[in-house]
Design a protein around this motif. Structure first.
Motif, short mmCIF file in Angstrom:
data_model
loop_
_atom_site.label_atom_id
_atom_site.label_comp_id
_atom_site.label_asym_id
_atom_site.label_seq_id
_atom_site.Cartn_x
_atom_site.Cartn_y
_atom_site.Cartn_z
N GLU A 177 9.83 3.57 -8.19
CA GLU A 177 9.57 2.26 -7.62
C GLU A 177 8.15 2.18 -7.08
N LEU A 178 7.58 1.02 -7.20
CA LEU A 178 6.26 0.70 -6.67
C LEU A 178 6.44 -0.39 -5.63
N TYR A 179 5.67 -0.32 -4.55
CA TYR A 179 5.82 -1.28 -3.47
C TYR A 179 4.48 -1.90 -3.09
N LEU A 180 4.58 -3.09 -2.51
CA LEU A 180 3.43 -3.72 -1.90
C LEU A 180 3.90 -4.31 -0.57
N GLN A 181 3.49 -3.69 0.52
CA GLN A 181 3.80 -4.21 1.85
C GLN A 181 2.71 -5.19 2.22
N MET A 182 3.11 -6.42 2.49
CA MET A 182 2.16 -7.48 2.78
C MET A 182 2.41 -7.98 4.20
N ASP A 183 1.46 -7.76 5.06
CA ASP A 183 1.56 -8.19 6.45
C ASP A 183 0.51 -9.27 6.74
N SER A 184 0.73 -9.99 7.82
CA SER A 184 -0.21 -11.04 8.24
C SER A 184 -0.57 -11.95 7.08
N LEU A 185 0.44 -12.44 6.40
CA LEU A 185 0.20 -13.26 5.21
C LEU A 185 -0.51 -14.56 5.56
N LYS A 186 -1.36 -14.98 4.63
CA LYS A 186 -2.14 -16.20 4.79
C LYS A 186 -1.80 -17.17 3.66
N PRO A 187 -2.01 -18.45 3.86
CA PRO A 187 -1.75 -19.41 2.78
C PRO A 187 -2.50 -19.06 1.49
N GLU A 188 -3.68 -18.49 1.61
CA GLU A 188 -4.45 -18.14 0.42
C GLU A 188 -3.87 -16.95 -0.34
N ASP A 189 -2.85 -16.31 0.21
CA ASP A 189 -2.16 -15.24 -0.51
C ASP A 189 -1.10 -15.81 -1.47
N THR A 190 -0.90 -17.10 -1.42
CA THR A 190 0.09 -17.74 -2.29
C THR A 190 -0.29 -17.54 -3.76
N ALA A 191 0.62 -16.98 -4.53
CA ALA A 191 0.37 -16.68 -5.94
C ALA A 191 1.62 -16.07 -6.55
N VAL A 192 1.59 -15.91 -7.85
CA VAL A 192 2.58 -15.08 -8.53
C VAL A 192 2.02 -13.67 -8.54
N TYR A 193 2.82 -12.74 -8.08
CA TYR A 193 2.40 -11.34 -8.00
C TYR A 193 3.03 -10.55 -9.14
N TYR A 194 2.18 -9.78 -9.80
CA TYR A 194 2.61 -9.01 -10.97
C TYR A 194 2.41 -7.52 -10.73
N CYS A 195 3.35 -6.78 -11.23
CA CYS A 195 3.25 -5.32 -11.25
C CYS A 195 2.67 -4.91 -12.59
N GLY A 196 1.62 -4.12 -12.57
CA GLY A 196 1.00 -3.62 -13.79
C GLY A 196 1.12 -2.11 -13.86
N ARG A 205 7.74 -7.58 1.51
CA ARG A 205 7.59 -6.33 0.78
C ARG A 205 8.04 -6.55 -0.65
N LEU A 206 7.10 -6.39 -1.56
CA LEU A 206 7.41 -6.51 -2.97
C LEU A 206 7.78 -5.15 -3.53
N SER A 207 8.70 -5.17 -4.49
CA SER A 207 9.10 -3.94 -5.17
C SER A 207 8.96 -4.13 -6.67
N CYS A 208 8.73 -3.03 -7.34
CA CYS A 208 8.63 -3.05 -8.81
C CYS A 208 9.37 -1.83 -9.33
N THR A 209 10.29 -2.06 -10.23
CA THR A 209 10.98 -0.96 -10.88
C THR A 209 10.65 -0.98 -12.37
#
Length: 119
Positions: free
Chosen positions: A78-97, A19-23
């Motif tokens: 706060e902004l959230y991103l719940q990420m389930d069933s992650l896959k190798p192709e989800d590998t990245a730097v995640y940015y909040c915009g 779970r990603l968070s952004c403040t």
């Protein structure tokens, strides 16, 4: 001065959840459409998910549909991103915009948080 900070990234195995968070500070949080984007090494930044100011509309990219959920709390700013069933192709730097326009543009960006999914 606007500050945007992401957190929650890490190294996980395929199938796990994060779970990603952004403040954000220095702005009126509930006045902006917000979203998550990601950039893998050697690739362009891509859209992941977005949510409107009043939370009444949210959308996610086809590649993460059914696995990722975006949400926001306009009381906690706060902004959230719940990420389930992650896959190798989800590998990245995640940015909040914050303050989205065009396909992958935002008025304000965080520094990013690394998500690495091992197989």
């Amino acid at each position: 001065q606007v500050q945007v900070v992401e957190s929650g990234g890490g190294l996980v195995q395929a199938g796990a959840s994060l779970r990603l968070s952004c403040t954000a500070s220095g702005l009126s949080f509930n006045s902006y459409t917000m979203g998550w984007f990601r950039q893998a090494p050697g690739k362009e930044r891509e859209f992941v998910a977005r949510i409107t100011e009043s939370e009444d509309r949210a959308s996610v990219a086809e590649s993460v549909k059914g696995r990722f959920t975006i949400a926001r709390d306009n009381v906690k700013d706060e902004l959230y991103l719940q990420m389930d069933s992650l896959k190798p192709e989800d590998t990245a730097v995640y940015y909040c915009g914050i303050g989205l326009f065009a396909t992958t543009q935002a008025r304000y960006w965080g520094q990013g948080t690394q998500v690495t999914v091992s197989s």
